[in-house]
Design a protein around this motif. Sequence first.
Motif, PDB file in Angstrom:
ATOM      1  N   ARG A   1       0.590  -1.079   0.278  1.00 48.56           N
ATOM      2  CA  ARG A   1       0.025  -0.093  -0.131  1.00 48.56           C
ATOM      3  C   ARG A   1       0.775   1.221  -0.212  1.00 48.56           C
ATOM      4  N   ASP A   2       2.216   1.262  -0.182  1.00 44.90           N
ATOM      5  CA  ASP A   2       3.166   2.344  -0.176  1.00 44.90           C
ATOM      6  C   ASP A   2       4.362   1.787  -1.073  1.00 44.90           C
ATOM      7  N   TYR A   3       4.319   2.557  -2.314  1.00 41.20           N
ATOM      8  CA  TYR A   3       5.393   2.189  -3.288  1.00 41.20           C
ATOM      9  C   TYR A   3       6.199   3.451  -3.628  1.00 41.20           C
ATOM     10  N   VAL A   4       7.381   3.623  -3.726  1.00 33.51           N
ATOM     11  CA  VAL A   4       8.277   4.729  -4.312  1.00 33.51           C
ATOM     12  C   VAL A   4       9.046   4.095  -5.390  1.00 33.51           C
ATOM     13  N   GLU A   5       9.528   5.007  -6.317  1.00 31.58           N
ATOM     14  CA  GLU A   5      10.150   4.986  -7.395  1.00 31.58           C
ATOM     15  C   GLU A   5      10.847   6.195  -7.765  1.00 31.58           C
ATOM     16  N   CYS A   6      12.080   6.338  -7.918  1.00 34.22           N
ATOM     17  CA  CYS A   6      12.784   7.536  -8.411  1.00 34.22           C
ATOM     18  C   CYS A   6      13.643   7.388  -9.911  1.00 34.22           C
ATOM     19  N   SER A   7      13.442   8.497 -10.602  1.00 37.37           N
ATOM     20  CA  SER A   7      14.110   8.419 -11.770  1.00 37.37           C
ATOM     21  C   SER A   7      15.555   8.412 -11.509  1.00 37.37           C
TER      22      SER A   7
ATOM     23  N   MET B   1      13.402  12.839  -9.992  1.00 31.15           N
ATOM     24  CA  MET B   1      12.007  12.892 -10.052  1.00 31.15           C
ATOM     25  C   MET B   1      11.780  11.747  -9.155  1.00 31.15           C
ATOM     26  N   CYS B   2      10.802  11.845  -8.195  1.00 26.83           N
ATOM     27  CA  CYS B   2      10.278  10.705  -7.489  1.00 26.83           C
ATOM     28  C   CYS B   2       9.005  10.553  -7.454  1.00 26.83           C
ATOM     29  N   MET B   3       8.291   9.474  -7.265  1.00 29.26           N
ATOM     30  CA  MET B   3       6.922   9.435  -7.377  1.00 29.26           C
ATOM     31  C   MET B   3       6.426   8.358  -6.256  1.00 29.26           C
ATOM     32  N   ARG B   4       5.488   8.372  -5.529  1.00 25.59           N
ATOM     33  CA  ARG B   4       5.091   7.841  -4.531  1.00 25.59           C
ATOM     34  C   ARG B   4       3.551   7.470  -4.809  1.00 25.59           C
ATOM     35  N   GLN B   5       3.046   6.093  -4.534  1.00 27.26           N
ATOM     36  CA  GLN B   5       1.879   5.903  -4.546  1.00 27.26           C
ATOM     37  C   GLN B   5       1.488   5.182  -3.314  1.00 27.26           C
ATOM     38  N   LEU B   6       0.227   5.790  -2.516  1.00 24.27           N
ATOM     39  CA  LEU B   6      -0.111   5.197  -1.216  1.00 24.27           C
ATOM     40  C   LEU B   6      -1.569   5.254  -1.214  1.00 24.27           C
ATOM     41  N   MET B   7      -2.137   4.757  -0.232  1.00 29.27           N
ATOM     42  CA  MET B   7      -3.490   4.585   0.048  1.00 29.27           C
ATOM     43  C   MET B   7      -4.059   5.584   1.081  1.00 29.27           C
ATOM     44  N   ASP B   8      -4.470   6.585   0.487  1.00 32.95           N
ATOM     45  CA  ASP B   8      -5.095   7.816   1.566  1.00 32.95           C
ATOM     46  C   ASP B   8      -6.207   7.273   2.513  1.00 32.95           C
TER      47      ASP B   8
ATOM     48  N   ILE C   1       1.972  10.910  -5.783  1.00 29.13           N
ATOM     49  CA  ILE C   1       2.567  12.177  -5.148  1.00 29.13           C
ATOM     50  C   ILE C   1       3.865  12.280  -5.998  1.00 29.13           C
ATOM     51  N   LEU C   2       4.104  13.464  -6.251  1.00 29.84           N
ATOM     52  CA  LEU C   2       5.503  13.502  -7.070  1.00 29.84           C
ATOM     53  C   LEU C   2       6.290  14.905  -6.143  1.00 29.84           C
ATOM     54  N   TYR C   3       7.526  14.334  -6.052  1.00 28.62           N
ATOM     55  CA  TYR C   3       8.523  15.194  -4.999  1.00 28.62           C
ATOM     56  C   TYR C   3      10.001  15.040  -5.871  1.00 28.62           C
TER      57      TYR C   3
ATOM     58  N   HIS D   1      15.851  25.094  -2.942  1.00 26.06           N
ATOM     59  CA  HIS D   1      14.826  25.125  -2.006  1.00 26.06           C
ATOM     60  C   HIS D   1      13.428  24.737  -2.525  1.00 26.06           C
ATOM     61  N   ARG D   2      13.148  25.606  -3.477  1.00 28.60           N
ATOM     62  CA  ARG D   2      12.075  25.355  -4.381  1.00 28.60           C
ATOM     63  C   ARG D   2      11.774  23.857  -4.812  1.00 28.60           C
ATOM     64  N   PHE D   3      12.747  23.164  -5.108  1.00 27.75           N
ATOM     65  CA  PHE D   3      12.584  21.744  -5.510  1.00 27.75           C
ATOM     66  C   PHE D   3      12.438  20.889  -4.392  1.00 27.75           C
ATOM     67  N   GLU D   4      13.230  21.342  -3.188  1.00 30.46           N
ATOM     68  CA  GLU D   4      13.410  20.242  -1.991  1.00 30.46           C
ATOM     69  C   GLU D   4      11.743  20.304  -1.318  1.00 30.46           C
ATOM     70  N   SER D   5      11.507  21.690  -1.573  1.00 31.87           N
ATOM     71  CA  SER D   5      10.057  21.818  -0.649  1.00 31.87           C
ATOM     72  C   SER D   5       8.700  21.605  -1.415  1.00 31.87           C
ATOM     73  N   THR D   6       8.996  21.192  -2.892  1.00 31.89           N
ATOM     74  CA  THR D   6       7.776  21.011  -3.653  1.00 31.89           C
ATOM     75  C   THR D   6       7.248  19.296  -3.476  1.00 31.89           C
ATOM     76  N   VAL D   7       6.135  19.378  -3.029  1.00 33.18           N
ATOM     77  CA  VAL D   7       5.470  17.925  -2.953  1.00 33.18           C
ATOM     78  C   VAL D   7       4.081  18.191  -3.533  1.00 33.18           C
ATOM     79  N   LEU D   8       3.942  17.598  -4.595  1.00 30.75           N
ATOM     80  CA  LEU D   8       2.648  17.837  -5.546  1.00 30.75           C
ATOM     81  C   LEU D   8       1.736  16.532  -5.517  1.00 30.75           C
ATOM     82  N   HIS D   9       0.648  16.597  -5.000  1.00 31.16           N
ATOM     83  CA  HIS D   9      -0.529  15.571  -4.817  1.00 31.16           C
ATOM     84  C   HIS D   9      -1.223  15.632  -6.249  1.00 31.16           C
ATOM     85  N   PHE D  10      -1.420  14.509  -7.020  1.00 29.69           N
ATOM     86  CA  PHE D  10      -2.223  14.571  -8.035  1.00 29.69           C
ATOM     87  C   PHE D  10      -3.693  14.837  -7.702  1.00 29.69           C
ATOM     88  N   ASN D  11      -4.208  14.426  -6.922  1.00 34.63           N
ATOM     89  CA  ASN D  11      -5.727  14.469  -6.239  1.00 34.63           C
ATOM     90  C   ASN D  11      -5.866  15.620  -5.747  1.00 34.63           C
TER      91      ASN D  11
END
Length: 274
Positions: free
Chosen positions: A147-153, A163-170, A179-181, A206-216
């Motif tokens: 229920r929690d999977y992460v993969e990075c480029s 670029m890292c993407m994470r998929q989890l159950m809310d 989620i993209l970070y 800092h802009r990159f490190e602090s950016t966390v984007l939730h698709f939903n």
Amino acid sequence: NYNFGDKFLSVDVRSVQYKQLRRVPNEVSYRTHMAALMTTENDTGAEEDDDDDEKLSLDMDVGMDEDGEEVFDPMVDNLGFAVWKYDMLQWHAFTHKRSEDEKHEIAGRTTAMKQEYGAFDTFTNYVHYFEEFEFFFNNNEFDDVHRDYVECSSKIRYFPFKMCMRQLMDEATSQIETILYFEHDVNDRYDSNATYSFEVKQFIDHRFESTVLHFNNDEHWDEITAIDSNMNMQWRKKCTHKLLIAKVCIEQFDENDSRASIKFPSKNRRLFVL
């Protein structure tokens, strides 16, 4: 898609069915960022004529690349192109039926910004080149156990981030969240020969490190596009310019199949009209 020698060209033709005004709390004004950048870069201490308020003076050429193409300040290039594109799309013009509140808000925004339309027409005089990096995120193992999977480029070429993407159950909504970070390279160091200052590097990092984007979460995105292809495929694409020097997007084809992308302006070729 077409290949021209070592260059790759992608043509994307879309027709807009309708536009909808979005109300986003704490929205970022890219026009304000651009005005600040232009004021800083063009601040000579001289008095300006009243007519100068009609259009910003875009003294944005910071050099030439090895092919003789013009290279702008990255923030000016990215944000200026975005604002120019929105103006060309007449973002303030709506054809669908609007509520009274929406009519009032559109009128207010248009009145406040009417003198700024055309401020970035300079971008019309160029062919704009970009470098885009894509990261495909396919998770076919997401289930009640995983229920929690992460993969990075891999590292983004000359840039010290992945670029890292994470998929989890809310648990609150029982929805799968994508989620993209960005992950900073631990070996990154400032190059004393760089054309930008250490303070600028710190700011962008800092802009990159602090950016966390939730698709939903639609509040995280500047552009939301519902795409209906001719092959009976439908998907959504969400993009933002909040990184200031690049446009970052997520396309979600289904809940376990997404594609992240980051697009940097690279150079600009001036058009000569005979």
